[in-house]
Design a protein around this motif. Structure first.
Motif, PDB file in Angstrom:
ATOM      1  N   CYS A   1      -0.151   8.101   2.855  1.00 42.65           N
ATOM      2  CA  CYS A   1      -1.474   7.899   3.429  1.00 42.65           C
ATOM      3  C   CYS A   1      -1.556   8.486   4.831  1.00 42.65           C
ATOM      4  O   CYS A   1      -0.700   8.219   5.676  1.00 42.65           O
TER       5      CYS A   1
ATOM      6  N   ASN B   1      -5.783  -1.111   8.382  1.00 37.90           N
ATOM      7  CA  ASN B   1      -6.805  -1.099   7.335  1.00 37.90           C
ATOM      8  C   ASN B   1      -6.524  -2.120   6.239  1.00 37.90           C
ATOM      9  O   ASN B   1      -7.388  -2.440   5.447  1.00 37.90           O
TER      10      ASN B   1
ATOM     11  N   GLY C   1       0.548  -0.540   5.569  1.00 34.25           N
ATOM     12  CA  GLY C   1       1.059   0.457   6.506  1.00 34.25           C
ATOM     13  C   GLY C   1       0.206   0.644   7.755  1.00 34.25           C
ATOM     14  O   GLY C   1       0.576   1.393   8.650  1.00 34.25           O
TER      15      GLY C   1
ATOM     16  N   CYS D   1       0.854  -1.189   0.000  1.00 39.23           N
ATOM     17  CA  CYS D   1       0.000   0.000   0.000  1.00 39.23           C
ATOM     18  C   CYS D   1       0.894   1.244   0.000  1.00 39.23           C
ATOM     19  O   CYS D   1       2.088   1.154   0.230  1.00 39.23           O
TER      20      CYS D   1
ATOM     21  N   LEU E   1      -3.597   7.759   7.129  1.00 36.09           N
ATOM     22  CA  LEU E   1      -4.023   6.814   8.154  1.00 36.09           C
ATOM     23  C   LEU E   1      -2.881   5.910   8.601  1.00 36.09           C
ATOM     24  O   LEU E   1      -3.003   5.164   9.557  1.00 36.09           O
ATOM     25  N   ALA E   2      -1.771   5.976   7.897  1.00 29.61           N
ATOM     26  CA  ALA E   2      -0.702   5.001   8.108  1.00 29.61           C
ATOM     27  C   ALA E   2      -0.118   5.049   9.519  1.00 29.61           C
ATOM     28  O   ALA E   2      -0.029   6.104  10.134  1.00 29.61           O
TER      29      ALA E   2
ATOM     30  N   CYS F   1      -4.926  -2.415   3.408  1.00 31.40           N
ATOM     31  CA  CYS F   1      -5.139  -2.191   1.974  1.00 31.40           C
ATOM     32  C   CYS F   1      -4.308  -3.141   1.124  1.00 31.40           C
ATOM     33  O   CYS F   1      -4.662  -3.434  -0.006  1.00 31.40           O
TER      34      CYS F   1
END
Ligand code: SF4
Lengths: 165, 554
Positions: free
Chosen positions: B423, B462, B459, B417, B425-426, B464
């Motif tokens: 990102c 979540n 990361g 990801c 949110l990482a 991804c």
């Protein structure tokens, strides 16, 4: 008189919200004459009396069970569905069911915290009246026609694949 | 590929215009930040760590050369000249200006591309096998149904404000390459014993914080009833899904809490009520959808002569040989092959591709693959229909353009990801970890010896990059503001979907390559003839890996 968007027009809102005072008891609260929208709990407590009138609408909350009104949909003139926050999409499914499953024909009104940019979806799910607070209603009304063509079925329209040609 | 008619175009144009007005109102201060947020998300626009990120849908991975060139142009004109292929087969622009996004969407709409519902709490892009329509082991072509689902889900008025995002995948092959068991809804397209076409319906799969494999709620759903059933599932979820806690809001939590049986009962009750209604698909509509996915004009050759010449070239060019072995796959037509262009050369963020490369891919697609390409959830690009007598020529061009790294399916074909570099949110960066691994394991012969190995790096929780279903999964975690990496082993996507188990305490970024080396050594030391990593892991279990990795150095 306050204004509302109804059937695509900005019109006077002749209905008033009947608010229970804190100490009033559901069974005894007196609803005066005139067009009143009463909370669901009050309706349930005084159903027989209120059902005899043609000027009583019902306010439904997001957590209320719409099946409780199964016997009332064919006679009540107005239902107001209250959105606590605009991101809570349960009202969209509730409206669809009220129209599609319970065949409600009266005014289905959205009230509360929904936003102008949802008007078009709300309408497609079956709402036909919108009590939008703090907005220029004439400008907001344009958002009803943001998306005029759509793939899926709406409460009152077949899906595109049945109309394509 | 599906081609828009005037209805499709007008729907998309309205959408672009709606978002243009919303953006103007927002920039003028007439639309509040919190109201604009879901509206921009539903048009693919995130606000990331450094800049906005715009995610454009590639419906079930199909993209044509015109679209590729347009994406390249947008990357050049509005962005920094490269894009990222996401793990859900979509294309991400990393640096667009918010004010430009309406114009970008208008440019994409001209070539029948959109960002509608590519993020937000709504129904996302439906994904499928990247080899749909061309795989040898395919039972039926899933793409007509994916397109039907795309249209049904696009701007669905009832399901734009769900408790959480919602992802649907359709598998139609013997080997599930769409990870359908870890989707909110996973559909298996097949024919039943009576010869009728329909779907096995799984609900409630997903990764993230609470990884779960979906439960079958209906063994056979007739194709005509696809949309009424989806409406019923979504309606139940929209009403009953949790909204008090975003970590408990996915449908998997609802299905788990109610039990799949009780959930299915509610769905079936609603479905029974609506199944004869006007959402029931007509045969005309199914046929119309299928008409866009007919076979291209395949030609046939003297197969023996072509095979002979390929064998000769293989013997002459080792690199070509390796490429054929790893990056080229048999097509359902004997004279054709599917070629995966690797977007995983060492030193490039996995899945990143420049505008120049996109134009080259468009040219290659035109020349060798009927003008079409496919994005994959492993973040590569496939040219699906390549005549075998053109493989050598294509290889030379792909090599010159940097796409011929022969590492597909190997350890360095990492699913990764964007992580902490992009990102917001990482918990941790993921791209530098991928690069460090690619650098450490650069010896191709060693990689080939290791065989098929899925390495996935996310990361954060979540997931991804689907780290739970990588044979080896790496997850970035945050401990008191510092980045660490947890390693999981034994996951698997596909028919036998399994969730990996955590090896033990997390590691420093710097340690990851050597940790991986120890894990691989255990595998190599213990494997039986012909075993892949996963089989060895399943036979010997976690303990030997754990012991070696955490052994105190003497
Ligand atoms: S896994 Fe986490 S860090 Fe990686 S892209 Fe997804 S949200 Fe961002």
């Amino acid at each position: 008189m306050p204004k509302i968007i109804k059937d695509g027009q900005v019109v006077d809102d002749s209905w008033q919200l009947f608010e229970l005072s804190e100490d009033s008891e559901l069974a005894n609260a007196a609803v005066p004459t005139g067009q009143w929208i009463v909370p669901l709990q009050l309706w349930l407590a005084q159903r027989d009396k209120l059902k005899a009138r043609s000027d009583i609408g019902i306010q439904i909350g997001i957590d209320d069970d719409i099946e409780l009104l199964a016997d009332d949909y064919d006679s009540v003139p107005l239902l107001a569905f209250d959105f606590p926050v605009f991101m809570d999409g349960r009202g969209f499914s509730a409206a669809f069911l009220i129209r599609d499953r319970f065949a409600f024909k009266g005014e289905l009104r959205a009230s509360g915290a929904f936003i102008r940019d949802q008007l078009c979806y709300l309408q497609r799910c079956g709402f036909n009246a919108f009590a939008l607070s703090a907005e220029d209603l004439e400008a907001a009304k344009d958002s009803l026609s943001d998306l005029q063509e759509a793939y899926q079925a709406s409460a009152d329209k077949a899906p595109l694949f049945r109309r394509r040609g | 590929m599906y081609i828009y008619d005037q209805h499709d175009h007008s729907i998309l144009q309205q959408r672009v215009e709606q978002f243009r007005q919303q953006t103007e109102r927002y920039l003028a201060g007439d639309l509040a930040e919190e109201a604009f947020l879901p509206l921009r998300l539903q048009n693919g626009l995130y606000v990331q760590r450094l800049a906005p990120m715009l995610r454009v849908n590639v419906p079930y991975g199909m993209i044509n050369s015109t679209q590729l060139r347009r994406v390249a142009r947008v990357a050049r004109d509005y962005d920094k000249g490269y894009v990222h292929i996401s793990t859900r087969q979509n294309i991400q622009f990393n640096w667009p200006d918010l004010a430009d996004v309406p114009a970008i969407l208008a440019e994409l709409a001209e070539v029948e591309m959109h960002a509608t519902q590519s993020s937000g709490n709504c129904i996302r892009n439906t994904t499928a096998d990247q080899f749909a329509g061309i795989a040898e082991d395919e039972l039926l072509d899933p793409r007509p149904y994916c397109e039907i689902i795309r249209q049904w889900s696009t701007l669905h008025p009832e399901f734009a404000f769900l408790p959480r995002k919602f992802k649907i995948a359709v598998n139609a092959a013997k080997e599930d390459r769409a990870a359908s068991q870890v989707h909110d809804i996973g559909l298996d397209l097949y024919q039943n014993e009576a010869g009728e076409t329909g779907f096995r319906v799984r609900v409630g799969g997903g990764l993230g914080r609470t990884p779960l494999v979906g439960s079958v709620v209906r063994e056979f759903l007739p194709e005509q009833e696809l949309l009424s059933y989806l409406d019923a599932v979504l309606r139940v979820y929209n009403q009953k899904g949790r909204r008090d806690n975003k970590y408990k809001a996915r449908i998997k939590i609802l299905v788990k809490a109610m039990g799949p049986g009780a959930f299915a009962e509610l769905v079936e009750a609603e479905w029974e009520r609506i199944r004869e209604g006007y959402t029931r698909l007509t045969q005309d509509e199914i046929d119309r959808a299928k008409s866009f996915f007919t076979e291209p004009a395949y030609s046939s050759f003297d197969t023996v002569a072509v095979d002979n010449s390929i064998s000769e070239l293989r013997a002459e060019h080792t690199a070509f040989d390796k490429w054929l072995t790893r990056n080229v796959r048999q097509h359902k037509k004997a004279d054709y092959a599917s070629v995966t262009l690797s977007l995983k050369p060492t030193g490039v963020a996995p899945g990143d591709v420049t505008e120049k490369q996109l134009e080259i891919i468009a040219d290659l697609a035109d020349e060798y693959s009927f003008g079409e390409a496919r994005t994959t959830h492993e973040q590569n690009i496939v040219l699906g229909d390549v005549a075998k007598d053109k493989l050598f020529e294509l290889w030379q061009k792909a090599k010159a353009a940097g796409f011929a790294t022969p590492n597909i399916g190997t350890l360095t074909d990492i699913i990764c990801c964007p992580g902490g570099d992009y990102c917001s949110l990482a918990n941790a960066k993921s791209i530098p970890i991928a690069e460090a691994i690619q650098r450490r394991f650069a010896d191709m012969d060693y990689l080939y010896d290791l065989g098929d190995l899925d390495l996935n790096i996310s990361g954060c929780m979540n997931a991804c990059a689907h780290h739970h279903v990588g044979h080896i999964g790496i997850l970035g975690v945050d401990k008191k503001g510092e980045e660490f990496y947890q390693v999981q082993l034994g996951g698997n996507a596909g028919n036998d979907t399994k969730l990996g188990k955590v090896l033990g305490p997390a590691f420093d970024a710097d340690d990851i390559p050597s940790v991986l080396e120890k894990i691989l050594n255990i595998f190599v030391d213990n494997r039986h003839e012909g075993e892949e990593f996963l089989q060895t892991y399943e036979r010997i279990g976690m303990a030997p890996f754990k012991e070696r990795v955490y052994a105190k150095d003497h």
